[in-house]
Design a protein around this motif. Structure first.
Motif, PDB file in Angstrom:
ATOM      1  N   VAL A 119       0.857  -1.187   0.000  1.00 53.21           N
ATOM      2  CA  VAL A 119       0.000   0.000   0.000  1.00 53.21           C
ATOM      3  C   VAL A 119       0.889   1.232   0.000  1.00 53.21           C
ATOM      4  CG1 VAL A 119      -1.599   1.371   1.400  1.00 53.21           C
ATOM      5  CG2 VAL A 119      -1.992  -1.086   1.105  1.00 53.21           C
ATOM      6  N   PHE A 120       0.562   2.172  -0.868  1.00 53.48           N
ATOM      7  CA  PHE A 120       1.325   3.422  -0.955  1.00 53.48           C
ATOM      8  C   PHE A 120       0.414   4.631  -0.758  1.00 53.48           C
ATOM      9  CE2 PHE A 120       3.542   0.204  -3.453  1.00 53.48           C
ATOM     10  CZ  PHE A 120       4.788   0.211  -2.828  1.00 53.48           C
ATOM     11  N   ARG A 121      -0.591   4.444   0.035  1.00 52.06           N
ATOM     12  CA  ARG A 121      -1.444   5.554   0.465  1.00 52.06           C
ATOM     13  C   ARG A 121      -0.908   5.983   1.825  1.00 52.06           C
ATOM     14  NH1 ARG A 121      -7.419   6.439  -1.556  1.00 52.06           N
ATOM     15  NH2 ARG A 121      -7.861   8.412  -0.530  1.00 52.06           N
ATOM     16  N   TYR A 122      -0.094   7.016   1.816  1.00 54.80           N
ATOM     17  CA  TYR A 122       0.756   7.302   2.967  1.00 54.80           C
ATOM     18  C   TYR A 122      -0.019   7.790   4.182  1.00 54.80           C
ATOM     19  CZ  TYR A 122       4.197   6.702  -0.681  1.00 54.80           C
ATOM     20  OH  TYR A 122       4.936   6.184  -1.718  1.00 54.80           O
ATOM     21  N   GLY A 123      -1.104   8.504   3.976  1.00 58.12           N
ATOM     22  CA  GLY A 123      -1.922   8.894   5.114  1.00 58.12           C
ATOM     23  C   GLY A 123      -2.492   7.682   5.829  1.00 58.12           C
ATOM     24  N   PHE A 124      -2.877   6.671   5.059  1.00 58.21           N
ATOM     25  CA  PHE A 124      -3.395   5.430   5.645  1.00 58.21           C
ATOM     26  C   PHE A 124      -2.312   4.721   6.442  1.00 58.21           C
ATOM     27  CE2 PHE A 124      -3.916   0.792   5.293  1.00 58.21           C
ATOM     28  CZ  PHE A 124      -5.159   0.629   5.897  1.00 58.21           C
ATOM     29  N   LEU A 125      -1.108   4.607   5.877  1.00 50.68           N
ATOM     30  CA  LEU A 125      -0.009   3.949   6.591  1.00 50.68           C
ATOM     31  C   LEU A 125       0.346   4.720   7.862  1.00 50.68           C
ATOM     32  CD1 LEU A 125       2.367   2.917   3.660  1.00 50.68           C
ATOM     33  CD2 LEU A 125       0.681   1.510   4.869  1.00 50.68           C
ATOM     34  N   ASP A 126       0.284   6.037   7.791  1.00 48.63           N
ATOM     35  CA  ASP A 126       0.557   6.867   8.965  1.00 48.63           C
ATOM     36  C   ASP A 126      -0.443   6.553  10.082  1.00 48.63           C
ATOM     37  OD1 ASP A 126       2.154   9.452   9.803  1.00 48.63           O
ATOM     38  OD2 ASP A 126       0.077   9.843  10.367  1.00 48.63           O
ATOM     39  N   GLU A 127      -1.706   6.466   9.708  1.00 50.14           N
ATOM     40  CA  GLU A 127      -2.749   6.148  10.703  1.00 50.14           C
ATOM     41  C   GLU A 127      -2.545   4.750  11.281  1.00 50.14           C
ATOM     42  OE1 GLU A 127      -6.353   6.559   8.569  1.00 50.14           O
ATOM     43  OE2 GLU A 127      -6.273   8.753   8.472  1.00 50.14           O
ATOM     44  N   GLN A 128      -2.157   3.798  10.442  1.00 57.21           N
ATOM     45  CA  GLN A 128      -1.946   2.432  10.906  1.00 57.21           C
ATOM     46  C   GLN A 128      -0.817   2.360  11.929  1.00 57.21           C
ATOM     47  OE1 GLN A 128      -4.876   0.929   9.764  1.00 57.21           O
ATOM     48  NE2 GLN A 128      -3.696  -0.852   9.134  1.00 57.21           N
ATOM     49  N   MET A 129       0.275   3.035  11.658  1.00 55.21           N
ATOM     50  CA  MET A 129       1.409   2.999  12.581  1.00 55.21           C
ATOM     51  C   MET A 129       1.073   3.723  13.886  1.00 55.21           C
ATOM     52  SD  MET A 129       3.573   1.091  11.126  1.00 55.21           S
ATOM     53  CE  MET A 129       4.891   1.290  12.328  1.00 55.21           C
ATOM     54  N   LYS A 130       0.329   4.800  13.794  1.00 55.06           N
ATOM     55  CA  LYS A 130      -0.086   5.503  15.017  1.00 55.06           C
ATOM     56  C   LYS A 130      -1.048   4.651  15.831  1.00 55.06           C
ATOM     57  CE  LYS A 130       0.750  10.179  13.330  1.00 55.06           C
ATOM     58  NZ  LYS A 130       0.155  11.433  12.787  1.00 55.06           N
ATOM     59  N   ALA A 131      -1.914   3.894  15.152  1.00 51.60           N
ATOM     60  CA  ALA A 131      -2.819   3.001  15.855  1.00 51.60           C
ATOM     61  C   ALA A 131      -2.055   1.897  16.579  1.00 51.60           C
ATOM     62  CB  ALA A 131      -3.819   2.388  14.872  1.00 51.60           C
ATOM     63  N   ALA A 132      -0.853   1.585  16.085  1.00 48.49           N
ATOM     64  CA  ALA A 132      -0.009   0.583  16.736  1.00 48.49           C
ATOM     65  C   ALA A 132       0.778   1.168  17.909  1.00 48.49           C
ATOM     66  CB  ALA A 132       0.953  -0.028  15.722  1.00 48.49           C
ATOM     67  N   GLY A 133       0.600   2.475  18.152  1.00 50.81           N
ATOM     68  CA  GLY A 133       1.256   3.101  19.299  1.00 50.81           C
ATOM     69  C   GLY A 133       2.563   3.781  18.999  1.00 50.81           C
ATOM     70  N   CYS A 134       2.836   4.057  17.718  1.00 48.46           N
ATOM     71  CA  CYS A 134       4.112   4.652  17.325  1.00 48.46           C
ATOM     72  C   CYS A 134       3.970   6.141  17.017  1.00 48.46           C
ATOM     73  CB  CYS A 134       4.660   3.966  16.067  1.00 48.46           C
ATOM     74  SG  CYS A 134       4.944   2.196  16.227  1.00 48.46           S
ATOM     75  N   ASP A 190      -3.095  15.421   0.100  1.00 49.15           N
ATOM     76  CA  ASP A 190      -3.179  16.039   1.424  1.00 49.15           C
ATOM     77  C   ASP A 190      -1.953  15.690   2.267  1.00 49.15           C
ATOM     78  OD1 ASP A 190      -5.601  17.168   0.791  1.00 49.15           O
ATOM     79  OD2 ASP A 190      -6.801  15.641   1.817  1.00 49.15           O
ATOM     80  N   PHE A 191      -1.493  14.453   2.144  1.00 50.09           N
ATOM     81  CA  PHE A 191      -0.310  14.020   2.889  1.00 50.09           C
ATOM     82  C   PHE A 191       0.914  14.830   2.475  1.00 50.09           C
ATOM     83  CE2 PHE A 191       3.616  11.571   2.816  1.00 50.09           C
ATOM     84  CZ  PHE A 191       3.742  11.177   4.139  1.00 50.09           C
ATOM     85  N   TRP A 192       1.137  14.948   1.144  1.00 50.08           N
ATOM     86  CA  TRP A 192       2.314  15.682   0.684  1.00 50.08           C
ATOM     87  C   TRP A 192       2.249  17.153   1.119  1.00 50.08           C
ATOM     88  CZ3 TRP A 192       6.155  12.817  -0.505  1.00 50.08           C
ATOM     89  CH2 TRP A 192       6.026  11.640  -1.250  1.00 50.08           C
ATOM     90  N   ARG A 193       1.069  17.752   1.013  1.00 53.07           N
ATOM     91  CA  ARG A 193       0.954  19.163   1.381  1.00 53.07           C
ATOM     92  C   ARG A 193       1.144  19.365   2.878  1.00 53.07           C
ATOM     93  NH1 ARG A 193      -2.551  18.834  -3.126  1.00 53.07           N
ATOM     94  NH2 ARG A 193      -4.266  17.964  -1.917  1.00 53.07           N
ATOM     95  N   GLN A 194       0.625  18.457   3.680  1.00 49.11           N
ATOM     96  CA  GLN A 194       0.800  18.560   5.128  1.00 49.11           C
ATOM     97  C   GLN A 194       2.254  18.344   5.506  1.00 49.11           C
ATOM     98  OE1 GLN A 194      -1.552  19.606   7.022  1.00 49.11           O
ATOM     99  NE2 GLN A 194      -0.481  19.448   8.987  1.00 49.11           N
ATOM    100  N   ARG A 195       2.888  17.391   4.831  1.00 50.20           N
ATOM    101  CA  ARG A 195       4.286  17.099   5.135  1.00 50.20           C
ATOM    102  C   ARG A 195       5.179  18.301   4.838  1.00 50.20           C
ATOM    103  NH1 ARG A 195       8.559  14.712   6.213  1.00 50.20           N
ATOM    104  NH2 ARG A 195      10.314  14.528   4.799  1.00 50.20           N
ATOM    105  N   ALA A 196       4.844  19.031   3.782  1.00 52.23           N
ATOM    106  CA  ALA A 196       5.651  20.198   3.423  1.00 52.23           C
ATOM    107  C   ALA A 196       5.652  21.251   4.528  1.00 52.23           C
ATOM    108  CB  ALA A 196       5.126  20.808   2.125  1.00 52.23           C
ATOM    109  N   LYS A 197       4.635  21.231   5.393  1.00 49.51           N
ATOM    110  CA  LYS A 197       4.525  22.206   6.475  1.00 49.51           C
ATOM    111  C   LYS A 197       5.181  21.729   7.764  1.00 49.51           C
ATOM    112  CE  LYS A 197      -0.041  23.644   4.780  1.00 49.51           C
ATOM    113  NZ  LYS A 197      -1.485  23.697   5.139  1.00 49.51           N
ATOM    114  N   GLN A 198       5.554  20.453   7.823  1.00 47.85           N
ATOM    115  CA  GLN A 198       6.000  19.879   9.085  1.00 47.85           C
ATOM    116  C   GLN A 198       7.347  19.179   8.943  1.00 47.85           C
ATOM    117  OE1 GLN A 198       2.816  17.287  10.325  1.00 47.85           O
ATOM    118  NE2 GLN A 198       1.551  18.976  11.024  1.00 47.85           N
ATOM    119  N   GLU A 199       8.337  19.893   8.482  1.00 46.64           N
ATOM    120  CA  GLU A 199       9.667  19.315   8.351  1.00 46.64           C
ATOM    121  C   GLU A 199      10.344  19.205   9.703  1.00 46.64           C
ATOM    122  OE1 GLU A 199      10.529  17.938   5.749  1.00 46.64           O
ATOM    123  OE2 GLU A 199       9.022  18.750   4.411  1.00 46.64           O
TER     124      GLU A 199
END
Length: 285
Positions: free
Chosen positions: A140-155, A270-279
């Motif tokens: 899966v290369f939907r990065y917002g989804f992967l981000d949510e999955q890892m956060k749900a795992a406590g990371c 949305d992921f790319w645009r948000q990431r650009a603001k949070q380096e």
């Protein structure tokens, strides 16, 4: 004590990072870092991995596998709860115009032995990324989804943008920052150039049909697995020569680039645009 994860996804430089850490294992240990490149079967029993490491927990433990981001979040959370908190995870985001063809070419030369066309692969992969919550298998290369999955795992999750020229430096900077080991930034042995069937080598798009035919003949039993491996090495050597002599863009990649850019904006805009603001200060791009 600290637990760090290098979680993928596939075709984002994972092998190069893992090999770099492997050849510098002694320096890592001097910095209090234990690097463990997980085997595929260990993803099925991560609790056993953490239990084993707890017997002599290092100052920093780095677990790495490009499919860690695809482990069920609740199962991953249960395993990670056996170790120290907080947990830091790093993932790499690569544009779809690069990562889709890269994964297809890997499928051609790897154990998957793909015989389907690139267009068929794209149809499968696009559907998987359009509805990643339904994807039981595959990448899966939907990065917002992967981000949510890892956060749900406590990371806590840190993203690095894929740039071939600086990726390893960016990942080492992340590791040095979170392990408080700035000596890593200048003392690493470099990687040797890949050879043979190394995952760091890629087929050129001009040889796709040859590789598909080879896989088809191997699946049919006409070509042995050993002969397939030998022929793949020859194709990889040819790919290196083709790329070194190419004038202009790679048509295999460029033919779908505009379509994949549009999909990237649909799936990850949305992921790319948000990431650009949070380096992060250790990842300046």
């Amino acid at each position: 004590m600290k637990l760090l994860l290098h979680a993928g996804p596939m075709k984002t430089g994972s092998t190069a990072f893992q090999e770099l850490l492997g050849v510098n294992r002694s320096l890592l240990e001097q910095c209090g870092i234990r690097f463990r490149h997980l085997r595929r079967q260990e993803l099925e029993d991560l609790e056993a991995v953490v239990e084993e490491e707890r017997k002599s927990w290092p100052r920093v433990l780095l677990l790495s596998h490009e499919c860690l981001c695809r482990v069920d979040p609740q199962r991953l959370r249960a395993a990670l709860s056996l170790g120290p908190a907080p947990i830091e995870a790093v993932l790499v985001a690569r544009s779809l115009r690069e990562v889709y063809p890269s994964l297809y070419l890997q499928n051609l030369k790897g154990h998957v032995m793909r015989t389907s066309s690139y267009e068929e692969f794209l149809q499968e992969q696009i559907e998987r990324d359009r509805r990643p919550e339904l994807a039981q298998r595959g990448q899966v290369f939907r990065y917002g989804f992967l981000d949510e999955q890892m956060k749900a795992a406590g990371c806590a999750v840190h993203w690095v943008s894929y740039d071939r020229s600086s990726l390893l430096s960016d990942l080492i900077a992340w590791l040095a920052h979170h392990a408080d080991a700035t000596e890593l930034l200048g003392g690493l042995k470099p990687l040797h150039n890949p050879s043979g069937l190394s995952p760091r080598r890629s087929l050129d798009g001009t040889l796709v049909e040859v590789a598909r035919l080879l896989n088809d003949r191997c699946r049919a039993g006409t070509v042995s697995h050993n002969d397939r491996d030998s022929l793949l090495v020859a194709l990889l050597d040819s790919s290196d020569r083709v790329r070194s002599q190419r004038q202009g863009p790679d048509s295999f990649r460029e033919n779908h680039a505009a379509r994949l850019d549009a999909l990237d904006d649909e799936f990850n805009g949305d992921f790319w645009r948000q990431r650009a603001k949070q380096e992060s200060p250790w990842n300046p791009k």
